[in-house]
Motif scaffolding. Structure first.
Motif, short mmCIF file in Angstrom:
data_model
loop_
_atom_site.label_atom_id
_atom_site.label_comp_id
_atom_site.label_asym_id
_atom_site.label_seq_id
_atom_site.Cartn_x
_atom_site.Cartn_y
_atom_site.Cartn_z
N VAL A 33 40.92 31.72 39.09
CA VAL A 33 41.72 31.97 37.89
C VAL A 33 43.08 31.29 38.02
O VAL A 33 43.62 31.14 39.11
N PHE A 34 43.63 30.93 36.88
CA PHE A 34 44.97 30.31 36.86
C PHE A 34 46.03 31.39 37.10
O PHE A 34 45.95 32.48 36.52
N VAL A 35 47.01 31.06 37.93
CA VAL A 35 48.10 32.01 38.16
C VAL A 35 49.48 31.43 37.84
O VAL A 35 50.45 32.16 37.76
N PHE A 36 49.56 30.12 37.65
CA PHE A 36 50.88 29.55 37.38
C PHE A 36 50.75 28.23 36.63
O PHE A 36 49.84 27.46 36.89
N LEU A 82 44.18 40.92 40.83
CA LEU A 82 43.15 39.87 40.74
C LEU A 82 42.26 39.91 41.98
O LEU A 82 41.05 39.69 41.91
N ARG A 83 42.87 40.21 43.12
CA ARG A 83 42.09 40.32 44.36
C ARG A 83 41.10 41.48 44.26
O ARG A 83 39.92 41.34 44.58
N ARG A 84 41.60 42.61 43.74
CA ARG A 84 40.71 43.76 43.57
C ARG A 84 39.63 43.49 42.53
O ARG A 84 38.55 44.05 42.58
N ALA A 85 39.94 42.60 41.59
CA ALA A 85 38.96 42.26 40.54
C ALA A 85 37.85 41.37 41.07
O ALA A 85 36.90 41.06 40.35
N GLY A 86 37.97 40.94 42.34
CA GLY A 86 36.92 40.13 42.95
C GLY A 86 37.12 38.63 42.83
O GLY A 86 36.20 37.85 43.08
N VAL A 87 38.32 38.23 42.45
CA VAL A 87 38.62 36.80 42.31
C VAL A 87 38.70 36.14 43.69
O VAL A 87 39.31 36.70 44.61
N LEU A 116 37.83 30.49 35.33
CA LEU A 116 37.85 31.31 34.12
C LEU A 116 39.01 30.90 33.20
O LEU A 116 40.06 30.46 33.66
N PRO A 117 38.82 31.05 31.88
CA PRO A 117 39.87 30.68 30.93
C PRO A 117 41.08 31.61 31.01
O PRO A 117 40.98 32.73 31.51
N ARG A 118 42.19 31.12 30.45
CA ARG A 118 43.45 31.86 30.55
C ARG A 118 43.63 32.85 29.40
O ARG A 118 44.73 33.15 29.00
#
Lengths: 331, 176
Positions: free
Chosen positions: A162-165, A267-272, A140-142
């Protein structure tokens, strides 16, 4: 545990990532088929095969980014890249171009396909790619909030990453023309955003300045922190208008890096499914430090323990970090 | 930075004996040729930038270094006579050693202003990436050139010097 997807610009960085605890490493070939086509970087087919073997022996997987858009009539380089990634034993290829995805699905039906952030796909498009070509994961885009990611995950039936860093791309990825405007070369077609061949550093009046394709991007006191000169993070002067005074500043975006460590539980709860670290252009020292820190973070989240934080500020562009669009008020 | 301490200022101001740059160049060229033989991937990663002339300005050191990868040559020059070059990297010795040995990230050193680059940015990037992939260990290379029994003494001396000075003189392991 959430999957940690880590960058490798060289075989040494791949080994560093695996040794530091990466579940998955992504890399690309040393040509225009990937969006980090920088001098001295990337892999030959043989180096990729050796990297896949090194990772596999330690329980890790390798993804190959082939995420630029082939030139019409000149697709052979991109087709060969997909075939070589499969032959090397890559776990999946990360693709952006519709035609290349169609080719990969047809020519290599057993090859796992991920949709690159460069595809800039919305939920309808993601579902189309999944149903038509069997795409298994989308990056997914940032520019999305956590709430938007949650909503997207409800609408699609593929994994999300998803990008995290790392570097924070604030534009519509795969559609941004800023680099192309300044240099004639873009990440989308040539694999280079703000190519080094068009970057010139100089000293003017006791200050350091950086130009891209002749455009002055920033000028700072000697020795002061400075980001890589990209148009989207440049310091510009907007002239006075009928409605306001002249302004000088980072008019598009501040030169800061993304650090979403504190958002991992959300993000984990968001289903990532997977967390991606940007930085194939960075050194093995960077990869080792960042991967080690994020491995500790995802393990802490899994164990319900407090998150470690503040370890990585020195490695960020402009020496400053942000949670980006995930929790952002736009200017 | 692993070691923020610069070399003593006196070292930079010392008059360089006439033959010293030449002898230093011969020694560094021998080191470069040994590394190029053992790790040809460094040169292949440089690609077209193998022909570039790289000025290494160790700002707290007594001389300037000019690396010419295609000619497999390193030359030392007095500070007052900067040689013609295509690309330049400037910074303190501690920053160069930390980057070379994988203790510090080159971009981070650049973003923080501890390393500065000039000239052909592509060539600098290619050199940095090629060296990073090579996982060089200067102390080990020098020990190998020295041969027995000097290699053990050299390694021990380098370890001691690294501990006392904070300079990163050998490859840093990336494993936890």
């Amino acid at each position: 545990m959430m999957e940690l997807v880590c960058p490798a610009g060289t075989p040494a960085a791949l080994r560093a990532a695996v040794d530091a605890g990466a579940h998955t490493v992504y890399c690309g070939f040393a040509n225009e088929t990937n969006a980090r086509n920088f001098p001295g970087l990337n892999f030959s087919a043989q180096e990729l095969a050796e990297g896949v073997a090194y990772a596999a022996a330690r329980g890790a997987r390798v993804l190959v980014a082939i995420n630029t858009f082939p030139r019409a009539g000149d697709q052979a380089i991109w087709h060969r890249a997909v075939a070589e990634a499969r032959a090397a034993g890559a776990h999946a290829v990360i693709l952006a171009d519709l035609g290349l995805i169609a080719h990969a699905a047809e020519a290599h039906p057993d090859l796992r396909l991920h949709l690159s952030v460069q595809a800039a796909a919305n939920p309808d498009a993601i579902n189309f790619y999944a149903e038509t070509f069997g795409i298994r994961r989308v990056v997914l885009p940032r520019v999305l909030t956590v709430e938007e990611i949650t909503a997207i995950n409800r609408e699609i039936d593929v994994e999300t990453e998803v990008f995290v860093f790392g570097g924070l791309c604030v534009m519509a990825e795969g559609r941004c023309s800023l680099s192309s405007y300044a240099t004639g070369l873009s990440p989308n077609m040539n694999g280079v955003c703000s190519p080094a061949s068009h970057v010139v550093y100089g000293e003017v009046g006791g200050q350091n300045e950086a130009r891209l394709g002749g455009f002055l991007i920033h000028r700072r006191p000697k020795g002061a922190p400075a980001p890589y000169p990209t148009l989207c993070k440049g310091c510009f002067t907007a002239p006075a208008t009928a409605t306001g005074a002249a302004q000088t500043g980072h008019l598009f975006e501040d030169p800061v890096s993304l650090d979403a460590t504190e958002l991992i539980p959300r993000l984990r709860r968001a289903g990532v499914t997977a967390l991606k670290i940007e930085g194939r252009q960075r050194s093995r020292a960077y990869v080792a430090q960042v991967v080690r820190a994020f491995r500790a973070a995802v393990e802490a989240v899994e164990a319900g323990a407090p998150l470690p934080s503040g370890l990585l500020a020195k490695l960020t562009e402009g020496q400053a970090a942000t949670t980006g669009a995930y929790a952002k008020t736009w200017r | 930075m692993t070691s923020p301490r610069p070399l003593p200022a006196a070292l930079r101001r010392l008059p360089v004996p006439p033959l010293a740059p030449r002898l230093m160049g011969i020694a560094l060229t021998a080191l470069l040729r040994r590394i190029a033989r053992r790790q040809p991937a460094i040169l292949s990663r440089l690609g077209p930038h193998e022909a570039a002339r790289f000025l290494i300005d160790v700002t707290d050191g007594p001389v300037l270094l000019l690396i010419e990868p295609r000619a497999r040559r390193i030359a030392a020059h007095p500070r007052r006579r900067e040689p013609a070059h295509d690309a330049a990297i400037r910074g303190r010795l501690a920053a160069f050693l930390a980057m070379l040995h994988g203790a510090e990230d080159g971009d981070a050193l650049f973003f923080s202003g501890e390393l500065q680059i000039g000239g052909d940015t592509s060539a600098v990037l290619a050199l940095r990436n090629a060296l990073d992939d090579a996982e060089l260990d200067l102390a080990a290379e020098l020990a190998a050139i020295a041969g027995r029994p000097f290699d053990r003494w050299l390694r021990r001396g380098a370890d001691l010097l690294a501990r006392r000075s904070g300079y990163v003189l050998s490859r840093q392991e990336t494993s936890p």
